[in-house]
Enzyme design. Sequence first.
Site, PDB file in Angstrom:
ATOM      1  N   LYS A   1      -4.979   3.361   9.717  1.00 51.67           N
ATOM      2  CA  LYS A   1      -4.066   2.389  10.642  1.00 51.67           C
ATOM      3  C   LYS A   1      -3.915   3.083  11.991  1.00 51.67           C
ATOM      4  CE  LYS A   1      -2.575  -0.422   6.842  1.00 51.67           C
ATOM      5  NZ  LYS A   1      -1.664  -1.456   6.121  1.00 51.67           N
TER       6      LYS A   1
ATOM      7  N   GLU B   1      -6.805  -8.322  -0.300  1.00 54.59           N
ATOM      8  CA  GLU B   1      -5.765  -7.855   0.031  1.00 54.59           C
ATOM      9  C   GLU B   1      -4.831  -8.859   0.040  1.00 54.59           C
ATOM     10  OE1 GLU B   1      -6.100  -3.677   1.708  1.00 54.59           O
ATOM     11  OE2 GLU B   1      -6.312  -5.103   3.540  1.00 54.59           O
TER      12      GLU B   1
ATOM     13  N   GLY C   1      -4.220   2.207   2.313  1.00 54.99           N
ATOM     14  CA  GLY C   1      -3.503   2.378   3.539  1.00 54.99           C
ATOM     15  C   GLY C   1      -2.671   3.390   3.490  1.00 54.99           C
TER      16      GLY C   1
ATOM     17  N   SER D   1      -0.732  -1.455  -1.343  1.00 54.06           N
ATOM     18  CA  SER D   1       0.146  -0.655  -2.425  1.00 54.06           C
ATOM     19  C   SER D   1      -0.536   0.196  -3.376  1.00 54.06           C
ATOM     20  CB  SER D   1       1.150  -1.267  -2.646  1.00 54.06           C
ATOM     21  OG  SER D   1       2.023  -1.739  -1.468  1.00 54.06           O
TER      22      SER D   1
ATOM     23  N   GLY E   1       1.487  -2.500   2.046  1.00 52.05           N
ATOM     24  CA  GLY E   1       2.691  -1.824   2.516  1.00 52.05           C
ATOM     25  C   GLY E   1       3.945  -2.323   1.896  1.00 52.05           C
TER      26      GLY E   1
ATOM     27  N   ASN F   1      -7.574   3.723   4.852  1.00 51.50           N
ATOM     28  CA  ASN F   1      -7.501   2.856   6.231  1.00 51.50           C
ATOM     29  C   ASN F   1      -6.166   3.637   6.807  1.00 51.50           C
ATOM     30  OD1 ASN F   1      -6.917   1.344   8.675  1.00 51.50           O
ATOM     31  ND2 ASN F   1      -6.371  -0.423   7.173  1.00 51.50           N
TER      32      ASN F   1
ATOM     33  N   HIS G   1      -8.858  -7.767   8.728  1.00 48.07           N
ATOM     34  CA  HIS G   1      -7.613  -7.293   7.987  1.00 48.07           C
ATOM     35  C   HIS G   1      -6.355  -8.367   8.380  1.00 48.07           C
ATOM     36  CE1 HIS G   1      -4.391  -4.615   7.096  1.00 48.07           C
ATOM     37  NE2 HIS G   1      -4.926  -4.024   6.269  1.00 48.07           N
TER      38      HIS G   1
ATOM     39  N   GLU H   1      -3.556  -7.719   9.313  1.00 50.35           N
ATOM     40  CA  GLU H   1      -2.806  -7.144  10.352  1.00 50.35           C
ATOM     41  C   GLU H   1      -3.268  -7.963  11.702  1.00 50.35           C
ATOM     42  OE1 GLU H   1      -2.168  -3.042   9.335  1.00 50.35           O
ATOM     43  OE2 GLU H   1      -1.037  -3.647   7.715  1.00 50.35           O
TER      44      GLU H   1
HETATM   45  P1  PGA Z   1      -1.245  -0.095   1.768  1.00 49.57           P
HETATM   46  O1  PGA Z   1      -2.250  -0.932   2.847  1.00 49.57           O
HETATM   47  O2  PGA Z   1      -1.927   0.588   0.847  1.00 49.57           O
HETATM   48  O3  PGA Z   1      -0.527   0.634   2.776  1.00 49.57           O
HETATM   49  O4  PGA Z   1      -0.555  -1.240   1.229  1.00 49.57           O
HETATM   50  C1  PGA Z   1      -3.451  -1.387   2.341  1.00 49.57           C
HETATM   51  C2  PGA Z   1      -4.156  -2.128   3.525  1.00 49.57           C
HETATM   52  O5  PGA Z   1      -3.543  -2.602   4.651  1.00 49.57           O
HETATM   53  O6  PGA Z   1      -5.531  -1.963   3.902  1.00 49.57           O
END
Ligand code: PGA
Length: 253
Positions: A11, A167, A234, A213, A173, A9, A95, A97
């Site tokens: 983003k 998640e 991500g 992460s 992140g 992803n 998601h 976010e």
């Molecule tokens: P990350 O994001 O691997 O940077 O933690 C994962 C995601 O939000 O899908």
Amino acid sequence: MRRPIVVGNWKMNMLISTSNKWVEEFIKTSKLVGSFDLVIAPPFTSLSAVRKSAEGTKIQLAGQNMASELEGAQTGEVSAIMLRDAGCEYVILGHSERRQHYSESDEIINRKILLACENQLNIIFCIGETIEDRNKGQANKVLEGQLLGGLDGLIEDQLNSVCIAYEPIWAIGTGHTANPNQVQDVHSFIRNWCKKSFGKNIAEASRILYGGSVDSQNSPSLMSQPDVDGLLVGGASLRSKSFYDIIKSSFED
Ligand code: PGA
């Protein structure tokens, strides 16, 4: 057997030029010999570039989001039909976010999931708890609410095109991956919930991904859990090398 899946992803990162470069480097260095699905979710603006530069490879495309309507006066939105037209076979929905920063409710997400099903898109349906939920012992309750809301009204055929991505918000992140046992506990809770709600066949066929992460150090132990069928990556998917390192350590035969 559930076919493993890895999703990158991107983003709101990557221009058209960097997307092309990513694919070029990735193809050059990767063997991609295992039997797993490989999906990239570029920003909308890079979809056609990635489609073109990844032609003939096993890379499949996903939209990062989708409108809750099919067409019409929805300035700034991108519909399921448009995603299909741009070459997407998947879409990421729910998601955290989108839930947190764009106030997407379970009802809106459910509407989007139903629309995606009607338009032959596979769905990566994200759910996850906050650290406060977890500390209060409410994680499973919150996840159950998101599952109930998001998958409301889906029939068996439609459920076959849904992957569930667990998640935890506190792991996204942050560099704090959930530990593999914690992840297995939640994934097994999700599979049992699916069994209770939709029956054994659906539960056993449903792919459940982990995201938060993920990197090449932690991915092998996450993927070795019996109920972890894939990864949603991500930050570590932004560089072709770190993404391929995850694939190499966890997906290739
Ligand atoms: P990350 O994001 O691997 O940077 O933690 C994962 C995601 O939000 O899908």
